[in-house]
Motif scaffolding. Structure first.
Motif, PDB file in Angstrom:
ATOM      1  N   LEU A   5       0.674  -1.717   0.327  1.00 30.54           N
ATOM      2  CA  LEU A   5       0.382   0.327  -0.008  1.00 30.54           C
ATOM      3  C   LEU A   5       0.999   1.147  -0.174  1.00 30.54           C
ATOM      4  O   LEU A   5       1.936   1.672   0.661  1.00 30.54           O
ATOM      5  N   THR A   6       0.637   1.884  -1.076  1.00 33.79           N
ATOM      6  CA  THR A   6       1.601   3.519  -0.959  1.00 33.79           C
ATOM      7  C   THR A   6       0.387   4.692  -0.766  1.00 33.79           C
ATOM      8  O   THR A   6       1.269   5.716  -0.635  1.00 33.79           O
ATOM      9  N   ALA A   7      -0.510   4.221  -0.958  1.00 33.62           N
ATOM     10  CA  ALA A   7      -1.835   5.996  -0.617  1.00 33.62           C
ATOM     11  C   ALA A   7      -1.237   6.260   0.533  1.00 33.62           C
ATOM     12  O   ALA A   7      -0.463   5.700   1.967  1.00 33.62           O
ATOM     13  N   VAL A  35       3.160  -1.011   4.375  1.00 31.90           N
ATOM     14  CA  VAL A  35       3.179   0.364   4.329  1.00 31.90           C
ATOM     15  C   VAL A  35       3.891   1.478   3.900  1.00 31.90           C
ATOM     16  O   VAL A  35       5.236   0.390   4.492  1.00 31.90           O
ATOM     17  N   ARG A  36       3.622   1.606   2.482  1.00 30.62           N
ATOM     18  CA  ARG A  36       5.399   2.337   2.105  1.00 30.62           C
ATOM     19  C   ARG A  36       5.176   3.996   1.822  1.00 30.62           C
ATOM     20  O   ARG A  36       4.342   4.095   2.063  1.00 30.62           O
ATOM     21  N   CYS A  37       4.868   4.249   3.071  1.00 27.95           N
ATOM     22  CA  CYS A  37       5.299   5.796   2.989  1.00 27.95           C
ATOM     23  C   CYS A  37       6.980   6.625   2.176  1.00 27.95           C
ATOM     24  O   CYS A  37       7.656   5.789   2.105  1.00 27.95           O
ATOM     25  N   ALA A  38       6.719   7.512   2.202  1.00 32.02           N
ATOM     26  CA  ALA A  38       8.067   8.100   1.579  1.00 32.02           C
ATOM     27  C   ALA A  38       8.884   7.951   2.372  1.00 32.02           C
ATOM     28  O   ALA A  38       9.297   8.041   3.673  1.00 32.02           O
ATOM     29  N   ALA A  39      10.296   8.699   2.402  1.00 31.03           N
ATOM     30  CA  ALA A  39      11.429   8.541   3.090  1.00 31.03           C
ATOM     31  C   ALA A  39      11.681   9.269   3.962  1.00 31.03           C
ATOM     32  O   ALA A  39      11.776   9.456   4.881  1.00 31.03           O
ATOM     33  N   ASP A  40      11.084  10.882   3.313  1.00 32.78           N
ATOM     34  CA  ASP A  40      11.132  12.179   4.778  1.00 32.78           C
ATOM     35  C   ASP A  40       9.411  11.844   5.975  1.00 32.78           C
ATOM     36  O   ASP A  40       9.051  12.399   6.138  1.00 32.78           O
ATOM     37  N   LEU A  83       5.246   5.297  14.198  1.00 33.30           N
ATOM     38  CA  LEU A  83       6.182   4.883  14.612  1.00 33.30           C
ATOM     39  C   LEU A  83       7.182   5.636  13.426  1.00 33.30           C
ATOM     40  O   LEU A  83       7.803   5.533  12.850  1.00 33.30           O
ATOM     41  N   ARG A  84       8.943   4.884  14.188  1.00 28.58           N
ATOM     42  CA  ARG A  84      10.460   5.595  13.822  1.00 28.58           C
ATOM     43  C   ARG A  84      10.433   4.253  12.495  1.00 28.58           C
ATOM     44  O   ARG A  84      11.683   3.991  11.611  1.00 28.58           O
ATOM     45  N   ASN A  85       9.432   4.484  11.323  1.00 27.56           N
ATOM     46  CA  ASN A  85      10.238   3.762  10.494  1.00 27.56           C
ATOM     47  C   ASN A  85       8.863   4.459   9.195  1.00 27.56           C
ATOM     48  O   ASN A  85       8.345   4.897   9.826  1.00 27.56           O
ATOM     49  N   SER A  86       9.952   4.271   8.023  1.00 28.97           N
ATOM     50  CA  SER A  86       8.477   4.958   6.908  1.00 28.97           C
ATOM     51  C   SER A  86       8.500   3.614   6.056  1.00 28.97           C
ATOM     52  O   SER A  86       7.489   3.653   6.483  1.00 28.97           O
ATOM     53  N   THR A  87       8.389   2.359   6.871  1.00 31.39           N
ATOM     54  CA  THR A  87       7.119   1.129   6.295  1.00 31.39           C
ATOM     55  C   THR A  87       6.300   0.784   7.417  1.00 31.39           C
ATOM     56  O   THR A  87       7.079   0.529   8.506  1.00 31.39           O
ATOM     57  N   GLU A 113      -2.252   6.446   8.919  1.00 25.84           N
ATOM     58  CA  GLU A 113      -1.394   7.400   7.565  1.00 25.84           C
ATOM     59  C   GLU A 113       0.496   8.208   7.541  1.00 25.84           C
ATOM     60  O   GLU A 113       1.129   7.358   8.580  1.00 25.84           O
ATOM     61  N   CYS A 114       0.857   8.336   6.535  1.00 20.30           N
ATOM     62  CA  CYS A 114       1.765   9.134   6.247  1.00 20.30           C
ATOM     63  C   CYS A 114       1.913   9.843   6.811  1.00 20.30           C
ATOM     64  O   CYS A 114       0.947  11.105   6.233  1.00 20.30           O
ATOM     65  N   VAL A 115       2.696  10.591   7.854  1.00 22.52           N
ATOM     66  CA  VAL A 115       3.682  12.053   8.454  1.00 22.52           C
ATOM     67  C   VAL A 115       4.541  12.587   7.876  1.00 22.52           C
ATOM     68  O   VAL A 115       5.417  11.630   7.942  1.00 22.52           O
ATOM     69  N   ALA A 116       4.421  13.274   8.753  1.00 21.48           N
ATOM     70  CA  ALA A 116       6.018  14.195   7.632  1.00 21.48           C
ATOM     71  C   ALA A 116       6.687  13.844   9.405  1.00 21.48           C
ATOM     72  O   ALA A 116       6.831  13.752   9.827  1.00 21.48           O
ATOM     73  N   ALA A 117       8.074  13.072   9.012  1.00 22.32           N
ATOM     74  CA  ALA A 117       8.646  12.703  10.118  1.00 22.32           C
ATOM     75  C   ALA A 117       9.279  13.757  11.298  1.00 22.32           C
ATOM     76  O   ALA A 117       9.900  14.195  11.753  1.00 22.32           O
ATOM     77  N   ALA A 118       9.748  15.586  10.551  1.00 27.43           N
ATOM     78  CA  ALA A 118      10.424  16.429  10.728  1.00 27.43           C
ATOM     79  C   ALA A 118       9.794  16.825  11.894  1.00 27.43           C
ATOM     80  O   ALA A 118      10.947  16.636  13.056  1.00 27.43           O
TER      81      ALA A 118
END
Length: 417
Positions: A5-7, A35-40, A83-87, A113-118
């Motif tokens: 899932l990349t959404a 689940v694959r979020c972006a690298a950031d 989670l401290r992971n992008s996946t 949900e994919c959220v900004a890591a910064a």
């Protein structure tokens, strides 16, 4: 193959709505979603609800977030958790075919949900149970084996969880450890050392303590019904001496003006050193014009068929060291502490033993002529002052009595007239 899932936002459900009103006609096996979020970005687990199935005579089905294995009631997980992971790898283990399960009220749902890591940089713990040792090198960090440190999404993997904390050379490590009680499956943690000293076995504690080393390993053993949280800070060393556990070098010599000697991580009886039978020694050396002051004595020595023993020079203490009167100034510039272990750690199941001694070197002059001799000399001690006192315990009240195997010998000699 896993479903990928990349959404940026999504739902994963085991049935039509995650409410247990239906079930998939699936075979026994392991089913995976990634689940694959972006690298950031980080993965936020926004919601977890439902139950896993149980088959008669079998086991609960299991739902793993990476290597965090959840309990029967998934609704007990405290989320949202970032989670401290992008996946995120989600694994559902079904132990029996759908038609062998008795439960119709099972079904689960996971929202992500994919959220900004910064905004989370440096603020998130590692939520995992690494089978291969994970190296932690930040100046402070946290590891957890569940979502929130409360033990509701426990680690109960079949492998050990392995971490290694490494601070800059010359630093010490402050540690805060929360390892809750689980009477059914007691969690056990081992702290391994790089200084050659015996490891420390820890169980059932919520404690903050300092380790006088810049690196140590962590092994969480077995299956636990509760989670664990370990947080650490790299700190610059102080001038105070500190020993924890049984030092590799024997005897351990302490020349600092003040210090602490712990038999376990904090002297609170929540851990023990993995040592064999024998006598282990510490020697405190103050200046020639100083006396040794015992600032604090606390804790217990272990008992199996007989008590272990702790001796201050030749004063042998009781089982409960907290009964010793303190502080006490000894009429000596040195203190030899001897710990006699009568049963090795493999035979001893006593986790309620652990002790702590604090000392300080103080100027001798203010005490001139005011202090008794404390001890039980095996060779005759000559006393020639106009008046003097000898005591076989710390305070004359009998709480730290002499009960050595040898006689105590003194000789009093006054002037001929």
């Amino acid at each position: 193959e896993p479903v990928v899932l990349t959404a940026k936002l999504g739902y994963i459900r085991s049935d039509v709505d995650g409410s247990g009103a239906s079930r998939t006609m699936r075979s026994a096996g392991v089913y995976r979603w990634i689940v694959r979020c972006a690298a950031d970005e980080f993965v936020q687990v926004t919601r977890v609800t439902g139950y896993t199935a149980y088959a008669s005579g079998g086991s609960w089905d299991q739902l793993d977030f990476h290597d965090l294995r959840c309990s029967r009631s998934l609704s007990s997980q405290r989320v949202p958790a970032v989670l401290r992971n992008s996946t995120l790898e989600l694994r559902y283990t079904a132990y029996k075919d759908w038609n062998q399960n008795d439960d119709y009220d099972t079904g689960w749902s996971v929202e992500y949900e994919c959220v900004a890591a910064a905004p989370f940089e440096g603020l998130l713990p590692w939520r995992n149970c690494p089978a291969a040792e994970q190296l932690l090198t930040l100046s402070n960090d946290t590891v957890m084996t569940d979502f929130d440190g409360a033990g509701y999404s426990p680690h109960n993997s079949n492998h050990q969880c392995l971490w290694r904390v490494r601070c800059p050379e010359g630093h010490r490590v402050d540690v805060e450890l929360d390892l809750p009680i689980d009477w059914d499956q007691r969690p056990v943690l081992t702290l391994t050392r790089v200084d050659g000293a015996p490891p420390l076995l820890v169980t059932m504690t919520t404690s903050r303590f300092t380790l006088p080393m810049n690196e140590f390993g962590v092994q969480l053993h077995g299956r636990s019904g509760l989670g664990m949280t370990l947080q650490y800070w790299c700190v610059a060393p102080t001038t105070d001496a500190l020993t924890v556990g049984i030092p590799a070098a024997q005897p351990a010599e302490l020349t600092a003006k003040r210090g602490y000697i712990h038999s376990d991580i904090d002297g609170s009886r929540s851990s023990k050193a993995l040592v064999d039978e024998g006598t282990y020694r510490w020697i405190v050396r103050c200046g020639a014009d100083e006396f040794t002051k015992l600032q604090s004595i606390a804790g217990y020595v272990a008992y199996v068929s007989e008590y272990d023993e702790l001796l201050f020079n030749d004063v042998r203490t009781w089982r409960s060291l907290g009964s010793q009167a303190d502080p006490a100034v000894l009429r000596n510039s040195t203190l030899e502490l001897r710990y006699v272990v009568r049963t090795d750690w493999r035979q001893s199941r006593s986790y309620d033993a652990g002790w702590s001694v604090g000392y300080e070197c103080v100027p001798a002059a203010p005490f001139d002529g005011q202090l008794p001799w404390i001890g039980c000399p095996p060779q005759e001690q000559l006393l020639t002052l106009g008046n003097d006192t000898v005591m076989t315990d710390f305070d004359g009240a009998g709480y730290s009595p002499h009960f050595a195997a040898h006689d105590c010998l003194w000789r009093v000699r006054c002037d001929a007239d």
